[in-house]
Motif scaffolding. Sequence first.
Motif, PDB file in Angstrom:
ATOM      1  N   LEU A 257       0.517  -1.361   0.201  1.00 36.12           N
ATOM      2  CA  LEU A 257       0.239   0.163   0.096  1.00 36.12           C
ATOM      3  C   LEU A 257       1.090   1.583  -0.359  1.00 36.12           C
ATOM      4  N   THR A 258       0.035   1.866  -0.482  1.00 34.63           N
ATOM      5  CA  THR A 258       1.026   3.265  -0.279  1.00 34.63           C
ATOM      6  C   THR A 258       0.740   4.107   1.220  1.00 34.63           C
ATOM      7  N   GLU A 259       1.810   4.706   1.507  1.00 43.34           N
ATOM      8  CA  GLU A 259       1.654   5.100   2.860  1.00 43.34           C
ATOM      9  C   GLU A 259       0.804   6.295   3.027  1.00 43.34           C
ATOM     10  N   GLU A 260       0.288   6.742   2.428  1.00 48.03           N
ATOM     11  CA  GLU A 260      -1.555   7.280   2.814  1.00 48.03           C
ATOM     12  C   GLU A 260      -2.222   6.197   3.836  1.00 48.03           C
ATOM     13  N   GLU A 261      -2.461   5.166   1.981  1.00 46.44           N
ATOM     14  CA  GLU A 261      -3.094   4.301   2.024  1.00 46.44           C
ATOM     15  C   GLU A 261      -2.818   3.505   3.480  1.00 46.44           C
ATOM     16  N   ALA A 262      -1.899   2.698   4.000  1.00 46.57           N
ATOM     17  CA  ALA A 262      -1.675   2.427   5.024  1.00 46.57           C
ATOM     18  C   ALA A 262      -1.138   3.267   6.628  1.00 46.57           C
ATOM     19  N   ARG A 263      -1.511   4.032   6.313  1.00 48.29           N
ATOM     20  CA  ARG A 263      -1.560   5.245   7.603  1.00 48.29           C
ATOM     21  C   ARG A 263      -1.631   4.064   8.796  1.00 48.29           C
ATOM     22  N   ALA A 264      -1.292   4.614  10.113  1.00 53.41           N
ATOM     23  CA  ALA A 264      -1.666   4.435  11.482  1.00 53.41           C
ATOM     24  C   ALA A 264      -2.558   5.575  11.504  1.00 53.41           C
ATOM     25  N   HIS A 265      -3.933   5.386  12.206  1.00 56.32           N
ATOM     26  CA  HIS A 265      -3.975   6.815  12.810  1.00 56.32           C
ATOM     27  C   HIS A 265      -5.729   6.964  14.278  1.00 56.32           C
ATOM     28  N   TYR A 266      -4.905   6.686  14.755  1.00 58.84           N
ATOM     29  CA  TYR A 266      -6.464   7.077  15.752  1.00 58.84           C
ATOM     30  C   TYR A 266      -6.526   7.578  17.236  1.00 58.84           C
ATOM     31  N   ILE A 267      -7.581   7.821  17.777  1.00 60.72           N
ATOM     32  CA  ILE A 267      -6.941   8.567  18.900  1.00 60.72           C
ATOM     33  C   ILE A 267      -6.957   8.110  20.163  1.00 60.72           C
ATOM     34  N   SER A 268      -6.466   8.283  21.278  1.00 66.10           N
ATOM     35  CA  SER A 268      -6.914   7.431  22.452  1.00 66.10           C
ATOM     36  C   SER A 268      -7.083   8.682  23.501  1.00 66.10           C
ATOM     37  N   VAL A 269      -7.818   8.127  24.726  1.00 66.79           N
ATOM     38  CA  VAL A 269      -8.223   8.873  26.089  1.00 66.79           C
ATOM     39  C   VAL A 269      -7.490   8.119  27.310  1.00 66.79           C
ATOM     40  N   PHE A 270      -6.955   8.648  27.944  1.00 62.94           N
ATOM     41  CA  PHE A 270      -6.447   7.207  27.975  1.00 62.94           C
ATOM     42  C   PHE A 270      -6.610   7.256  29.975  1.00 62.94           C
ATOM     43  N   PHE A 271      -7.481   7.417  30.848  1.00 61.46           N
ATOM     44  CA  PHE A 271      -7.895   7.767  32.278  1.00 61.46           C
ATOM     45  C   PHE A 271      -7.536   6.546  32.977  1.00 61.46           C
TER      46      PHE A 271
END
Length: 290
Positions: free
Chosen positions: A81-95
């Motif tokens: 895959l291209t870098e953009e297609e394979a990119r890992a992107h997430y948001i996490s909240v730790f508490f």
Amino acid sequence: MNAIGFKVPFFRGKSLYIEEWSDRNFYKAVHFHEEYQLTYIFKGEGTLVVGSKSYGFKPGDSYLFGKNLPHVFRNENNEALTEEEARAHYISVFFNADSLNSMLNGVPETGPIVELIKKADLGLKLDRLQSPKLLRSMSRLKSKNGFERLLELLYILEDIAVNGKNECLANENCKTINHDEYGIRKLNEIFKFMENNHSNRITLEDIATRFNMNPSSFCRFFKSRTQKTFSQFLIELRVAKACELMRSGAHNASETCFTTGFTNLSNFHRQFKSVIGMTPTQYRDSVATF
């Protein structure tokens, strides 16, 4: 299964931490941490390992992981895959759920949240139908500060508890995993030292020697358990302390710069804007009370 202890960069006086990650891959090591983790996946797909079980994951999925629950997102098979297609992107909240439980126990109205936290000890995949609403709520959470941020987290947890069908992921056997007690203890000592001495000059060589490592070993140890370099973490720590001082109204930008360990104003302004997204003066104006 062996997992390494991971240290979420909580700073003193905070009960939750928000991180948005965007890179070629997710953090690769099976790991655990003391904090609960609420995660929404923007991009990336592959295999989620929780305890001794594996599941597929894809964009739009969301999860709640409990305290010291071993887990990892893996998307290594993406070379085609291209870098953009394979990119890992997430948001996490730790508490910190222990702090929440001490506040919520004995309050009947918070029963669903308390029960959700118990279920999350083995990990939960959250109802996908609720993902758009969860994403909007997590985005709002990023813009909040102080007690308002904590209240928003409680609203999110209540909504998850009462408005969705959540899937349990792990089993009790995952609690017998070999926990990295040495790594966690050393990280706690490093964090404590840096919090207590952030206003002083701290070099990589000095801190490595203090904890009986050479600089290269210290860098590998620190990065593998925080996803941050030593210098990056120190900058973020100092910026967090600067924010505390400016919220209190006791310091202007110049005073805050030198009190928190920065050595010149131009570097302070540059690093502050890189971490917070606004200048120190803009930040102070945004949190000022009238």
